[in-house]
Design a protein around this motif. Sequence first.
Motif, PDB file in Angstrom:
ATOM      1  N   THR A 279       0.790  -0.562   0.224  1.00  0.00           N
ATOM      2  CA  THR A 279       0.139   0.320   0.497  1.00  0.00           C
ATOM      3  C   THR A 279       0.959   1.267  -0.112  1.00  0.00           C
ATOM      4  N   SER A 280       0.610   2.883  -0.721  1.00  0.00           N
ATOM      5  CA  SER A 280       1.479   3.687  -0.717  1.00  0.00           C
ATOM      6  C   SER A 280       0.773   4.299   0.992  1.00  0.00           C
ATOM      7  N   VAL A 281       2.391   4.770   1.646  1.00  0.00           N
ATOM      8  CA  VAL A 281       1.978   5.850   2.412  1.00  0.00           C
ATOM      9  C   VAL A 281       3.074   7.095   2.390  1.00  0.00           C
ATOM     10  N   ASN A 282       2.050   8.063   1.447  1.00  0.00           N
ATOM     11  CA  ASN A 282       2.692   9.322   1.096  1.00  0.00           C
ATOM     12  C   ASN A 282       1.769  10.499   1.244  1.00  0.00           C
ATOM     13  N   SER A 283       0.868  10.690   2.017  1.00  0.00           N
ATOM     14  CA  SER A 283       0.638  11.788   2.666  1.00  0.00           C
ATOM     15  C   SER A 283       1.502  12.151   3.050  1.00  0.00           C
ATOM     16  N   GLY A 284       2.170  13.585   2.812  1.00  0.00           N
ATOM     17  CA  GLY A 284       3.478  14.545   3.469  1.00  0.00           C
ATOM     18  C   GLY A 284       4.360  14.257   2.168  1.00  0.00           C
ATOM     19  N   LEU A 285       4.153  13.453   1.520  1.00  0.00           N
ATOM     20  CA  LEU A 285       5.864  13.119   1.585  1.00  0.00           C
ATOM     21  C   LEU A 285       6.220  13.673  -0.242  1.00  0.00           C
ATOM     22  N   THR A 286       5.942  15.130  -0.160  1.00  0.00           N
ATOM     23  CA  THR A 286       6.126  15.862  -1.295  1.00  0.00           C
ATOM     24  C   THR A 286       7.595  15.601  -2.274  1.00  0.00           C
ATOM     25  N   GLN A 287       8.878  14.239  -1.849  1.00  0.00           N
ATOM     26  CA  GLN A 287       9.491  14.361  -2.647  1.00  0.00           C
ATOM     27  C   GLN A 287       9.660  12.873  -2.035  1.00  0.00           C
ATOM     28  N   LYS A 288       8.832  12.061  -3.681  1.00  0.00           N
ATOM     29  CA  LYS A 288       8.821  10.469  -3.801  1.00  0.00           C
ATOM     30  C   LYS A 288       9.825  10.182  -4.737  1.00  0.00           C
ATOM     31  N   GLY A 289      11.185  10.658  -4.563  1.00  0.00           N
ATOM     32  CA  GLY A 289      12.933   9.541  -4.854  1.00  0.00           C
ATOM     33  C   GLY A 289      13.449   9.276  -3.144  1.00  0.00           C
ATOM     34  N   VAL A 290      12.904   8.528  -3.348  1.00  0.00           N
ATOM     35  CA  VAL A 290      13.580   7.771  -1.926  1.00  0.00           C
ATOM     36  C   VAL A 290      14.214   6.779  -1.447  1.00  0.00           C
ATOM     37  N   PHE A 291      15.451   7.604  -1.073  1.00  0.00           N
ATOM     38  CA  PHE A 291      16.351   6.785  -1.314  1.00  0.00           C
ATOM     39  C   PHE A 291      17.539   6.056   0.444  1.00  0.00           C
ATOM     40  N   GLY A 292      16.751   6.457   0.832  1.00  0.00           N
ATOM     41  CA  GLY A 292      17.356   6.759   2.893  1.00  0.00           C
ATOM     42  C   GLY A 292      15.719   5.831   3.447  1.00  0.00           C
ATOM     43  N   MET A 293      16.184   5.231   4.199  1.00  0.00           N
ATOM     44  CA  MET A 293      14.749   4.741   4.870  1.00  0.00           C
ATOM     45  C   MET A 293      15.551   4.651   6.826  1.00  0.00           C
ATOM     46  N   ALA A 294      15.221   4.846   7.955  1.00  0.00           N
ATOM     47  CA  ALA A 294      15.398   4.296   8.730  1.00  0.00           C
ATOM     48  C   ALA A 294      14.412   4.776   9.901  1.00  0.00           C
TER      49      ALA A 294
END
Length: 403
Positions: A279-294
């Motif tokens: 499921t897409s969980v992008n509310s508020g995420l204005t930049q859709k290229g995601v290269f890091g998560m923690a």
Amino acid sequence: IHQFTMGKNNTQLLIRLFITVCISALLTTIGKSQWVEVTGLSGRPVNCLTTSGTNLFAGTNGGGVYLLTSGSSALTKVSTGLTNVYVFAIAQSGSNLFAGTKGGGIYVTSNNGTSWTSASTGLTDKNVWSLAVNGTNIFAGTNNGVFISTNAGTSWTPANTGMTGISVTALRFSGSNLFAGTEGMGVYISTNNGSSWTAISDLIGTSIYTLTELGSNIFAGSQGTGVYLSTNNGTNWAGANNDLTDGFINVLVSIGSNLFAGTIDSGVFLSTNNGANWTSVNSGLTQKGVFGMAIVGTNIYAAGTGVFVRPLAEFGSASVGRTFLTSTEMELSPNPTNGIVNVHSNSASEFHGTLTNVLGQTLRTVSSGGSDIEINLTNLSVGNYYLTIETDGVIRTKMIVRQ
């Protein structure tokens, strides 16, 4: 005149109704669960995120390393001595933090990034795309396979038997096995701490940029063909992509039963069933290229051009050492609230806790001498807040909506 007066009253009524609807819509939007951008990065592209205790480090593309400390609302640059500022991997080993760069080898800091020194002796390929730590051993993935340091980065030696000349873009330990994701050559496995490597036939021909674990399962994120899952310690792999609309996976992170995927163009996806559905969980995420998560404490961070934060409670996730409250354990009323919320514990005679905002900043501490307490939020803005309490050594968090 009578008709004009009636029309005027109707107009005023419509205006008041319109304003009420707009305010209600605004409150709904503000209070909605969403990603919030962390300040301080000035639009700098981020290649990687990692954690060190309660600190979050961001490796950027041309700006060096940035740090977000616990309780801070802004990232700060911590790159003194980092003469190559194209950072693609960061990993912690003991009290040291290592940064792998594009073309500049490896740097080390022992003071949370206040100062860095080069740590590349013996590293014949200075393009470092990935790092992994196992005990006192540090592994670096380069354009020419893997290198190992057994002396805290003082020197490096090749650990390439079976994969010389291959670009290693991801490294991940699973038990005693070390997995390497590669550019165009799939996944390799080492069962002897990098002394030798074997290609996994199921993924040959794919480019794997990220690896993670969820329980006994191992996941690999590819460039173009989505996510792969192994349920038998890497022996076999199968696609796990239903509803995943972007097959270019830059990063995978997991916690509890949740698996998050950061994609090249479509933001963040969440799977709660081992990749069977997304499921897409992008509310508020204005930049859709995601290269890091923690994941730090009760928050999850996603980074591309900028760093964004969102509480794990919004996904029903449990961070390490924490569980999230059910309504039978603790009741909040009214919730949503316009200022005053009453907290009642069904399982504790007294409790202590903290109230934080979506950035994880502590706003106040709370303490009850019994099973009930009243919290006044009237001085806080509309939005989501998090009450974290500790009872009998167990830490629990629940969201309060201020409207």
